[in-house]
Design a protein around this motif. Sequence first.
Motif, mmCIF file in Angstrom:
data_model
loop_
_atom_site.group_PDB
_atom_site.id
_atom_site.type_symbol
_atom_site.label_atom_id
_atom_site.label_comp_id
_atom_site.label_asym_id
_atom_site.label_seq_id
_atom_site.Cartn_x
_atom_site.Cartn_y
_atom_site.Cartn_z
ATOM 1 N N SER A 226 0.832 -1.206 0.000
ATOM 2 C CA SER A 226 0.000 0.000 0.000
ATOM 3 C C SER A 226 0.865 1.254 0.000
ATOM 4 N N HIS A 227 0.355 2.233 -0.720
ATOM 5 C CA HIS A 227 1.081 3.484 -0.845
ATOM 6 C C HIS A 227 0.544 4.448 0.189
ATOM 7 N N PRO A 435 7.782 7.812 13.315
ATOM 8 C CA PRO A 435 7.187 7.896 11.985
ATOM 9 C C PRO A 435 5.871 7.123 12.005
ATOM 10 N N ILE A 436 4.826 7.740 11.501
ATOM 11 C CA ILE A 436 3.512 7.090 11.497
ATOM 12 C C ILE A 436 3.079 6.892 10.061
ATOM 13 N N PHE A 437 2.802 5.636 9.714
ATOM 14 C CA PHE A 437 2.372 5.355 8.339
ATOM 15 C C PHE A 437 0.863 5.539 8.221
ATOM 16 N N THR A 438 0.448 6.231 7.197
ATOM 17 C CA THR A 438 -0.988 6.366 6.948
ATOM 18 C C THR A 438 -1.274 6.452 5.459
ATOM 19 N N THR A 439 -2.445 5.951 5.097
ATOM 20 C CA THR A 439 -2.878 6.102 3.707
ATOM 21 C C THR A 439 -3.910 7.227 3.627
ATOM 22 N N ARG A 440 -4.187 7.836 4.751
ATOM 23 C CA ARG A 440 -5.198 8.890 4.770
ATOM 24 C C ARG A 440 -4.648 10.214 5.304
ATOM 25 N N LYS A 597 6.919 10.066 1.385
ATOM 26 C CA LYS A 597 6.086 9.033 0.766
ATOM 27 C C LYS A 597 6.630 7.669 1.127
ATOM 28 N N LYS A 598 5.745 6.707 1.321
ATOM 29 C CA LYS A 598 6.239 5.393 1.689
ATOM 30 C C LYS A 598 5.373 4.294 1.101
#
Length: 1012
Positions: A226-227, A435-440, A597-598
Amino acid sequence: MKYDFKKIEKKWQKKWEQEKVFEVEVEKRKKKYTIIEMFPYPSGEGLHMGHALNYTIGDVFARFKRMKGFNVFYPMGFDSFGLPAENAAIKVKEHPKKYTQRAINNYIKQQKALGLSYDWSKILSTSEPEYYKWNQFWFLKFLEKGLVYRKKSFVNWCSKCKTVLANEQVQGGRCWRHEDTEVEIKQLEQWFIKTTAYADELLDCIDNLKWPDKIKTMQKNWIGKSHGIEIDFEVENSDKTTISNVVIVHGCPGDEEKAMNPKTRTYDKHWIPWIKNKLEKKEIKVFTPLMPEPWKANYSQWKKEFDKLNVNGKSVLIGHSCGCAFLVRWLGETKKKIKKLILVAPWKIAQSGNAEEEFYNYEIDESIKSRIDEIVIFTSNDEEEDGKKSVKIFNKLIGGEIIELKNHGHFTLGDMGTEEFPELLSKIVGNKSWPIFTTRPDTLFGVTFMVVSAQHPNLMELVTDNQKKDVEKFLKKIKSVSAKEMENLEKIGVFTGSYAINPVTKNKVPIYSGNFVVADYGSGMVMAVPAHDQRDFEFAKKYGIEIKQVINCEEINKKAHIGKGKLINSDKFNGLDNEKAKQEITNFLIKNKLGRKKVQYKLKDWLVSRQRYWGTPIPVVYCDKCGIVPVPEKNLPIVLPDKVKFGKGNPLETNKAFVSVKCPICRGNAKRETDTMDTFFDSSWYYLRYSDNKNRNLAFDKKKVEYWLPVDQYIGGAEHACMHLIYARFFTKALRDLGFLKFDEPFLKLFNQGMLHGPDGEKMSKSKGNIINPDEVSEKYGMDSARFFLLALALPDKSRDWSEEGIQGSSKFLKKILDYFNNVKIGKSNVKIESKLNKIIKEVTTQIENFKYNLAIIKIRDLFNSLSSEESKDVLEKSLKLLHPFCPHITEELWEKIKGKGFISLSRWPEADEKKIDENLDKQEELIKKLKSDIEKIKKLTGHHRRTPRARNALQGAKKNPKIYVYVLPNELKTYQEVEEINLYAVNDKNKYDPENKSKKVKPNRPGIYLE
RNA sequence: GCGAGGGUGCUGGAGUGGUCAAACAGGAUGGACUCAAAAUCCAUUAGCUUAGUGCUUACGCAGGUUCGAAUCCUGUCCCUCGCACCA
């Protein structure tokens, strides 16, 4: 007539073997077709009918392709390492080797009795040193390439298997072999294979494969790409800002820096000024002492300089390169207590270091770790070899968390390409930034709390003293939850005492620990937006946390708003469409260096080490001086010792002769790795070895592999979707990049067979007592009947139930065929049958090609039922050929009878002759059938045999045995000619006899009938 | 919850717009053969009715499109399999 099926089967099985009918070699001119079934684990219980079904599905295809003229490669082997053999060894005290050999022999015997057309000369078995030598070889190659590494991490442990498991082997929190056993999470050091290095390629290639969609989606979901964006959140823990000062000791430059002035020299530059600046902004005191003459560093001189500083229990000491060697020595000698020690690219090798030799040559005092709260070692994937060795040396004696970063070299400016080193900063101030990953990112303004995984290794760093009790209570509570309750577990959590700062709003939000956050996905912490995420919503409701709407929608009461909308409460992003806002906010964060971006994957690296005996020994040794040392290739294979004691843990550990070895580098004392490889390692490349199974010098000959592989048609169960099939794909790609293969994918086409259930509709198992034994079935009905029945029952990919009546039916049909061939007169065939035959050839061919075996069988049945007492040799031969893949034995027998010589197995598949197909003939036949059946009815109702009440009624007013007159349209006269016992007239016939004017009612395809 | 695939007669299971009361097989029932049974062969197997053509009801449920639907569309229920709190 009675037939001895068993005798026929034995006869042909023997002939096939003696004349090597199915053995193949590389033939450049012939087109190859490789069919491989997932090789079995040879269980001591032998085959049951379900296995017979699986193999038959492949065999039909192989026989078909062979007749189609391909050079068919159809081998069989055994996945013979594995736990059951070892467990049996413990239980019945039989050595796994013996147990396995016996099981294999039994399997071969049974498989041969099924009439399978394997090329047995290609057999292999993974527990033989000739095979697993190459496992070890691949392992070393992977190690060289950086695809294998050893790491301490949280792993899954099955208490029944007594070993760790790969992620793929954990299903719903339970062991894949023990549905009743919940896996335990343990922190252990284990071997991993970097499957994630190929995550993208594994994902991208899926679409090109001709695999069932189901498997493809399963793999896609498993890789789970997921991006999104990774956003840095500052984390505040009021208890932990207790650093008195930070001291940074630089490394030793080469002589060339001796003459340089403070501006041009580099040894106290790179990230040092940057970190100093950052820390000072946070009002932390930083010392960056300049050490005397670093190009020929002398310990006592450095010590003199260093002792001037105020180092105390709240100090953080940071060393770079040989600065680390200094700090460790200094800490050992002074016995000082400090808060943290951070080693960045440490160095301890005198030969390659810049300092004086005595600077490095000292004994590391192991006790220093007891005086330091936290030790961290930073290294990089592209650090020099001696640097990597140094890391191991330090880590071995003083422990500490190793953090390997990417492309940081020796952590100098040229290596890193930047002076920023945020990872270090967060380590110094105690994970000050997550670092917090989110798609939103569009909901970033709606964050009202954070949730960190309850399993997160750094959880306790966030917990304040006040909250400690609550958190511990919470952790205890979620541990006691059984696996069953996990399924729709309520989202619960506890406040940690720490807060995070939203990088855009600067709002302080509480950090909770929750049971619904996965520790090793993203960073193990999520930003929670209760207004627009259902999970967060439930959590917020439960704990009375604020719900802040940032996307315009109706009042949020019972459910979060997930869909689209325009942004509100989001400062300058207000009014934007949320999709647009995603981009805008992402750009804003990147511009302000608050995030990046991750791409995030669900796929994790493959844990391959197992604490068990019956597997491939991992070819490394542990040397006190040299650390982890790979076994040189020439010493392979490392053979599994036979004489071992079973019962307590891994028997290899207690085997002194196996464990104690000399280090291949320094010849000093060393210990052999006692873990063995996951057996999925064995099965990841066996299909390659088939092509050259006897090669003693190579894993396989390139030319042979290139001819036979990749597999054209792979056949096996769907249960391997995310295990074997991903590993094998990874292996193929890795071996390609190592130069051993030229293709990208191992299995071009995949077919999943369905399961055979017992007569009770349940899965066949010993405990249910519903196992059907192929030996018994073959004794009673013959193997051909069993094959025919199993395949006629349902589409091969659907599951089906065994039934005794069913196989009787099939057996009857085959007997009928045998009877027919015993009585048939060989002569001429009529047009009708020629048409039918060719039509059926066409249909059956495509049906087999598409694995619609049951439909093919229906057609074949139809064909045989239509044959008359006299047929041409051609028709008989072609019919037999169509039946052959399904019933190989009796077709060979009948082939011999009519042909006299050769094997039908090697004959050519018939081609359909389109010219002979006449669709009308079929229709005519149906019409005749209908009329005949009507006549039959009439005769019955009016004849003597009237035993039913209905017949008695019908008789009233009708004559006994009347004459039957049938009227048809003139052009249909020919069609009905062959119907016997009637008087057939065309409606315009001059001689017609039609007192009731029936002929007036006659329509096309609908004759009129009159009784006299 | 998400994803994939399904729901057809006594049963397994074909069939994707008319030729369908629905292939093929199994079961059941009746008949032929036989002293009898097994095997074999034939017929019947939604209901009513007829000598036959006929009618009614049927392909999970409820609607819709169509001259016409098991087949297309919408909604709904159920089943199987896979993933499972993936941010």
